[in-house]
Design an enzyme around this catalytic site. Structure first.
Site, PDB file in Angstrom:
ATOM      1  N   CYS A   1      13.233  10.930   7.147  1.00 48.34           N
ATOM      2  CA  CYS A   1      13.576   9.699   8.553  1.00 48.34           C
ATOM      3  C   CYS A   1      14.780   9.727   9.221  1.00 48.34           C
ATOM      4  CB  CYS A   1      13.001   8.258   8.360  1.00 48.34           C
ATOM      5  SG  CYS A   1      13.642   7.090   7.136  1.00 48.34           S
TER       6      CYS A   1
ATOM      7  N   GLU B   1      10.748   1.013   9.585  1.00 48.18           N
ATOM      8  CA  GLU B   1      11.621   1.888  10.099  1.00 48.18           C
ATOM      9  C   GLU B   1      10.642   3.456  10.216  1.00 48.18           C
ATOM     10  OE1 GLU B   1      13.707   4.493   8.788  1.00 48.18           O
ATOM     11  OE2 GLU B   1      13.300   4.329   6.957  1.00 48.18           O
TER      12      GLU B   1
ATOM     13  N   GLU C   1      10.892  15.188  15.618  1.00 43.78           N
ATOM     14  CA  GLU C   1      10.648  15.149  14.162  1.00 43.78           C
ATOM     15  C   GLU C   1       9.858  16.716  13.487  1.00 43.78           C
ATOM     16  OE1 GLU C   1       9.822  11.424  11.911  1.00 43.78           O
ATOM     17  OE2 GLU C   1      11.574  11.262  11.341  1.00 43.78           O
TER      18      GLU C   1
ATOM     19  N   LYS D   1       0.969  -1.493  -0.326  1.00 41.56           N
ATOM     20  CA  LYS D   1       0.320   0.476   0.338  1.00 41.56           C
ATOM     21  C   LYS D   1       1.269   1.501   0.301  1.00 41.56           C
ATOM     22  CE  LYS D   1      -2.101   2.321   3.043  1.00 41.56           C
ATOM     23  NZ  LYS D   1      -1.486   4.239   2.980  1.00 41.56           N
TER      24      LYS D   1
HETATM   25  P1  ADP Z   1       3.434   9.811   8.032  1.00 41.23           P
HETATM   26  O1  ADP Z   1       3.721  11.401   8.956  1.00 41.23           O
HETATM   27  O2  ADP Z   1       5.206   9.477   6.848  1.00 41.23           O
HETATM   28  O3  ADP Z   1       2.668  10.173   6.712  1.00 41.23           O
HETATM   29  P2  ADP Z   1       2.493   8.134   8.336  1.00 41.23           P
HETATM   30  O4  ADP Z   1       2.652   6.830   9.323  1.00 41.23           O
HETATM   31  O5  ADP Z   1       1.143   8.228   8.748  1.00 41.23           O
HETATM   32  O6  ADP Z   1       3.841   8.229   8.348  1.00 41.23           O
HETATM   33  O7  ADP Z   1       1.846   6.715   7.506  1.00 41.23           O
HETATM   34  C1  ADP Z   1       2.962   5.945   6.468  1.00 41.23           C
HETATM   35  C2  ADP Z   1       2.023   4.775   6.231  1.00 41.23           C
HETATM   36  O8  ADP Z   1       1.568   4.150   6.846  1.00 41.23           O
HETATM   37  C3  ADP Z   1       0.952   5.008   4.534  1.00 41.23           C
HETATM   38  O9  ADP Z   1       0.399   4.639   3.580  1.00 41.23           O
HETATM   39  C4  ADP Z   1      -0.192   4.869   5.907  1.00 41.23           C
HETATM   40  O10 ADP Z   1      -1.028   5.419   5.067  1.00 41.23           O
HETATM   41  C5  ADP Z   1      -0.198   3.975   6.655  1.00 41.23           C
HETATM   42  N1  ADP Z   1      -0.822   3.904   7.334  1.00 41.23           N
HETATM   43  C6  ADP Z   1      -1.704   4.926   8.792  1.00 41.23           C
HETATM   44  N2  ADP Z   1      -2.006   4.120  10.196  1.00 41.23           N
HETATM   45  C7  ADP Z   1      -1.503   3.385   9.982  1.00 41.23           C
HETATM   46  C8  ADP Z   1      -2.643   1.797  10.295  1.00 41.23           C
HETATM   47  N3  ADP Z   1      -2.985   1.887  12.075  1.00 41.23           N
HETATM   48  N4  ADP Z   1      -2.337   0.555   9.919  1.00 41.23           N
HETATM   49  C9  ADP Z   1      -1.186   0.046   9.185  1.00 41.23           C
HETATM   50  N5  ADP Z   1      -0.651   1.137   8.350  1.00 41.23           N
HETATM   51  C10 ADP Z   1      -1.181   2.483   8.508  1.00 41.23           C
END
Ligand code: ADP
Length: 482
Positions: free
Chosen positions: A289, A255, A386, A181
């Site tokens: 990151c 990561e 961050e 995804k």
């Molecule tokens: P950022 O702060 O870089 O936007 P996120 O951790 O919010 O990072 O998002 C990174 C990825 O994780 C995206 O593809 C997001 O859709 C997905 N994501 C967000 N919430 C969840 C969750 N609860 N479980 C799995 N994937 C998630």
């Protein structure tokens, strides 16, 4: 006298973006139900509409990946799998310009970076892992290491196609199949990659791409048919994933975030160091990151370093990401811009001194000038959290031990940099720094053969190199991963 740069716009005619996309499941594009817009963050132009995947789409993708694993992919020899990876790598090289332009449009990062860094590294990752596919017995990971089956992979928006490559290439090389995804704001290059899979005649179901938001990601994590999770993103979501799989036998590499220390000793070559500081924090708008977001500079040279850094920062060209002269592009989303502004305002309130060069920022799109905060203390939130933007926090030190103590005084442990002319000092410092990746007299250098990952809240496990292969293999000796 200085000359103005003439615009040097890369043409976008090489990309053709559909009005609407579905998911890529079992080798074909299937229609989505609900959709959300994806925009160009430099102009706010709607580029396309992306499908919001639900549990049933994830289920179909996992079924397809399971079937492909059992019926096809696990039956192929490593050499045969390698051929597909080589083919994908070559197609990516052939279509590099198309990918670079599309990534720049959807992400906001400068074409100079997508063209010279992201996409060449993407191809390099596929080439590197293609080479491993038939040599896994010799990787020091035990005899005949076995794949897990279906890997669920969730990636962020800062390096969309590169993070896909970091995930898909080792998974396929080691014989796993994939449900991936992309991040909600940057799905377009992953969907173009799906076309590359078709072009390479990759067997149906080996790579499946389901687009969507956090709920789609959670559905992948929680699907019982997924045996291995590979996630790159925020520490908050990483923790959620760790909790979700705690009572299962799913393996995971996470990561996560970082607050990298870039340490400058008094014997460092100052001009080169200034270039390294700029690259460390302003590369990719600071959406990195492992960015060197804390500059920890020896007091005796601090003034000179800051002065030269300001002169250099005034030359950073902020603007149209498609212009080949641009150094700093658009912030990826409105939400991210709000976060950067909020944390910077906290820096002001905490008493740090903010400085940015004069920049003409467009009213359309999401922009933030390169910024430094001096007079930062360890207790300040801008030294601990961050920011994930072009914002550098500057701290000073007197003794080498103080530099190490300050560098390690963080919940993270992803990256660090050391600037010094003395080899012995570099070795000493790198032994004492708690960071997964340490650069000496350079910063933000990436190579598929080099393992990448963090300590503490920066995550579990390593990606890249032999260590990264281990994380996708059952009898592999895993390094820190669950
Ligand atoms: P950022 O702060 O870089 O936007 P996120 O951790 O919010 O990072 O998002 C990174 C990825 O994780 C995206 O593809 C997001 O859709 C997905 N994501 C967000 N919430 C969840 C969750 N609860 N479980 C799995 N994937 C998630």
């Amino acid at each position: 006298m200085t000359f103005e740069y003439a615009p040097a716009l890369e043409s976008r005619s090489i990309v053709s973006i559909k009005a609407k996309y579905g998911h890529f499941i079992n080798g074909s594009f299937v229609a989505g139900k609900k959709h959300f817009p994806t925009i160009n963050p430099a102009t706010e132009e709607i580029l396309s509409h992306i499908a919001l995947g639900g549990a049933s789409d994830v289920d179909k993708a996992v079924m397809a990946a399971q079937k492909a694993y059992t019926k096809t992919w696990s039956k192929l020899s490593g050499k045969e799998r390698g051929k597909y990876l080589y083919r994908i790598a070559r197609i990516l090289q052939e279509r590099a310009r198309e990918f670079a332009v599309l990534e720049t449009l959807d992400n906001g990062k400068p074409i100079r970076e997508t063209r010279d860094i992201d996409i060449p590294l993407v191809a390099a990752h596929f080439f590197y892992h293609a080479g491993w596919a038939d040599k896994l017995d010799y990787a020091g990971l035990g005899h005949s290491p076995k794949a897990y089956g279906v890997a669920g992979q969730i990636i962020p928006w800062n390096f969309p196609l590169l993070m896909l490559a970091w995930k898909v290439a080792p998974a396929l090389a080691t014989g796993n199949t994939v449900v991936l995804k992309p991040a909600e704001t940057t799905s377009l290059t992953a969907l173009l990659f799906a076309e590359v899979c078709q072009q390479a005649e990759l067997p149906d179901g080996v790579v499946n791409i389901v687009t969507g938001d956090g709920s789609t990601g959670a559905a992948i994590v929680n699907h019982p048919g997924v045996h291995k999770i590979a996630f790159t993103g925020s520490t908050d979501v990483g923790k959620k994933i760790a909790r979700a799989i705690a009572s299962t036998d799913k393996k995971a590499t996470l990561e996560l975030g970082g607050k990298g220390a870039n340490i400058v000793f008094d014997d460092a070559p100052i001009d080169e160091t200034v270039e390294g500081i700029v690259n460390g924090i302003f590369f990719n708008q600071g959406h990195v990151c492992c960015a060197g977001s804390r500059l920890i500079v020896q007091e005796s040279v601090a003034e000179e370093v800051i002065e030269k850094l300001k002169v250099r920062m005034a030359k950073i060209r902020v603007g149209d990401p498609l212009d080949k002269n641009t150094d700093l592009g658009a912030i990826n989303s409105k939400e991210q811009l709000v976060k950067i502004k909020e944390l910077s305002a906290i820096g002001d309130a905490e008493g740090a001194e903010r400085w940015s060069p004069q920049c003409n920022l467009s009213n359309k799109g999401f922009w933030f000038a390169p910024t430094i905060f001096t007079g930062v203390t360890q207790a300040n939130r801008i030294a601990q959290e961050e920011i994930f933007g072009p914002v550098l926090s500057v701290l000073t030190f007197r003794t080498p031990q103080e530099a190490i103590d300050k560098a390690n005084n963080t919940p993270f442990g992803l990256s660090a940099g050391i600037w010094s002319e003395k080899g012995s000092r570099i070795f000493w410092a790198s032994q004492h720094l708690k960071a997964g990746v340490i650069w000496a007299n350079t910063f933000n250098k990436f190579d598929p053969a080099s393992p990448f990952g963090g300590y503490k809240e920066s995550g579990w496990g390593r990606e890249g190199g032999k260590h990264g292969l281990a994380a996708y293999l059952k009898t592999g000796k895993e390094t820190g991963a669950k």
